[in-house]
Design an enzyme around this catalytic site. Structure first.
Site, PDB file in Angstrom:
ATOM      1  N   HIS A 169       4.766  -7.518  -7.983  1.00 18.96           N
ATOM      2  CA  HIS A 169       3.476  -6.965  -8.401  1.00 18.96           C
ATOM      3  C   HIS A 169       3.690  -5.837  -9.406  1.00 18.96           C
ATOM      4  O   HIS A 169       4.524  -4.966  -9.190  1.00 18.96           O
ATOM      5  CB  HIS A 169       2.735  -6.433  -7.170  1.00 18.96           C
ATOM      6  CG  HIS A 169       1.262  -6.297  -7.374  1.00 18.96           C
ATOM      7  ND1 HIS A 169       0.715  -5.353  -8.210  1.00 18.96           N
ATOM      8  CD2 HIS A 169       0.222  -6.993  -6.871  1.00 18.96           C
ATOM      9  CE1 HIS A 169      -0.605  -5.472  -8.191  1.00 18.96           C
ATOM     10  NE2 HIS A 169      -0.935  -6.476  -7.398  1.00 18.96           N
ATOM     11  N   HIS A 192       6.341  11.618 -13.371  1.00 17.17           N
ATOM     12  CA  HIS A 192       7.041  12.175 -12.220  1.00 17.17           C
ATOM     13  C   HIS A 192       8.338  11.376 -12.099  1.00 17.17           C
ATOM     14  O   HIS A 192       8.313  10.139 -12.187  1.00 17.17           O
ATOM     15  CB  HIS A 192       6.163  12.006 -10.982  1.00 17.17           C
ATOM     16  CG  HIS A 192       6.727  12.621  -9.741  1.00 17.17           C
ATOM     17  ND1 HIS A 192       7.813  12.104  -9.068  1.00 17.17           N
ATOM     18  CD2 HIS A 192       6.358  13.729  -9.049  1.00 17.17           C
ATOM     19  CE1 HIS A 192       8.061  12.860  -8.019  1.00 17.17           C
ATOM     20  NE2 HIS A 192       7.195  13.858  -7.988  1.00 17.17           N
TER      21      HIS A 192
END
Lengths: 299, 299
Positions: free
Chosen positions: B81, B167
């Site tokens: 995914h 991040h």
């Protein structure tokens, strides 16, 4: 919490002030919630739906009889729906946290009280019936108000409570306990009443159709249509969608289209979800997949 | 009561202890109910479904980020995914007594807080998007975690909150507000993947089909079938029954039968009731006719 549904059928569908007064009286009873009211002028009949615990429902039924018996005179009542009494039928229906036996006990208690209070013959039906011959409402109601005095002279039709003479203006009443009932009508694009009657005969139990279907063919002269008017008495075993498909197929045999259907009053969520499952060919669908149902489930 | 649903998608579908820890933290938040959890190892992704009022959901999303960001390192994450972040997507969904605008406001509040707390780039999507180019999740996610640093150097992809650098282990996150989504799959009696792909193309919006349908054709080799796998993004405007009928008709064109369909996860009651209304040709049916719905309504 024990939740019971109660769906009194009243023989008044034209004078809204009578039903307004009954509703106002019921709404003053603590512990009962009136969920729905609907009236049908052609049937000359109103259906009230309320829910609550046993004690509140008992009081609500008592005030309903007080209001209805003061206002309704069956000697002047005309309508398409068969009826035996001013308050014709009062079923108690287990919904949550309560057994059928609890509803049977409530029906007997209320029936005895109504008979004494109004000197009204009371028959117990369905799960509350005192003999198999009295389970079916149609059998009790056969002959209607007009035939009641003669029927009551037959010892086999001695009432379960109250006198063996009709109440002069209110006839008799039928009180009992049963599964939730779905009032489901299908309107056909024809004014030929014979077609609705033949389809009703094809789908109803009494003449060879589905086990939990009662059906009548009725005319809707205002709309130039006819209707297959049904009560589905156990939607788990005889589902709505199967009955609808059968009516549609029978109508096609006469070259008649289904215009629309209607559900009168309330329907359990599970009956609608089961219909959607069928229509979408859903496999392995669980009730808890419905968001709102899932929210109500205990952790 | 204002009821909002929230369905965070987390990039962890193999280490169940990570999702267990997130679930345990969410279940300690008052005012939030965890309704469903599902993980997919091939996708390496988990989907949590919770519901509650705004304040509780805000706290639940904050603890979810705390747990997920401590445990997930996208540099080592592989799965089928597409994903941009350790917590990949967080949609807020209006269910009852709350508007889409309320959910947009909640998405912005939570987005700003997450960005500040974790120094994480946050994009707002769907109804919360700050420009049309950011409405679609696929456009925001294109390039995935691996392409994120380069994407953020483009001023057109400056995040709505937080720094313009990924991040290091958690990437970025996408937060927004949308209508309930129904994951709806239809299985076909053929192993020809091309047929499922052609039907998916016929019904999905991107190639000319229904406005609120996303669809893919996928193989189910274990079962010798193919599947039209769909997301229905607005069941009020593009109803489930209409899409199902279209898939069935397209399948018939190839001489292929529909074996079954499935709804993955939760579905709003209204989508099921609307399907039943369609299947039964119900006229004038009101949501309050469903007994359980009526009991929940205020007096």
């Amino acid at each position: 919490m024990a939740l019971i549904e109660c769906v009194p059928n009243v023989s008044e569908g034209r004078r809204s002030e009578v039903i307004d007064a009954a509703v106002a009286a019921i709404e003053r009873v603590p512990g009962v919630r009136l969920l729905d009211r609907s009236s049908d002028a052609a049937h000359n009949r109103a259906v009230l739906t309320m829910a609550g615990e046993a004690a509140g429902l008992r009081d609500a039924v008592l005030v309903l009889f007080d209001v209805a018996l003061a206002a309704i005179d069956l000697r002047a009542h005309r309508g398409e729906h068969p009826r035996l009494g001013a308050v014709d039928v009062v079923p108690f229906i287990p919904i949550e946290g309560v057994t059928m036996a609890d509803c049977v006990a409530l029906a007997r208690e209320v029936g005895a009280e109504i008979a004494a209070r109004h000197r009204l013959p009371v028959f117990l039906y369905e799960e509350a019936a005192t003999s198999p011959a009295r389970r079916n409402l149609e059998d009790i109601r056969r002959g209607e108000f007009e035939g009641l005095a003669a029927k009551l002279t037959d010892p086999a039709w001695a009432p379960d409570f109250g006198p063996s003479q009709p109440h002069p203006t209110a006839g008799a009443t039928v009180i009992g306990a049963r599964m939730p009932l779905i009032a489901f009508n299908v309107n056909l694009a024809t004014d030929q009443l014979a077609i609705a009657k033949q389809i009703a005969a094809a789908v109803r139990h009494s003449s060879g159709g589905f086990r939990f279907v009662k059906a009548l063919g009725v005319a809707l002269p205002d709309r130039g249509m006819v209707q297959v008017s049904m009560n589905l008495t156990n939607y788990e075993k005889t589902p709505v969608f199967r009955v609808f498909d059968a009516v549609k197929r029978e109508a096609a045999r006469y070259g008649v289209a289904v215009v629309e259907s209607e559900i009168v009053g309330l329907v359990p969520a599970r009956a609608m979800v089961a219909t959607a499952e069928y229509a979408l060919q859903l496999a392995d669908f669980k009730p808890g997949q419905v968001l709102e149902t899932r929210l109500r489930e205990p952790l």
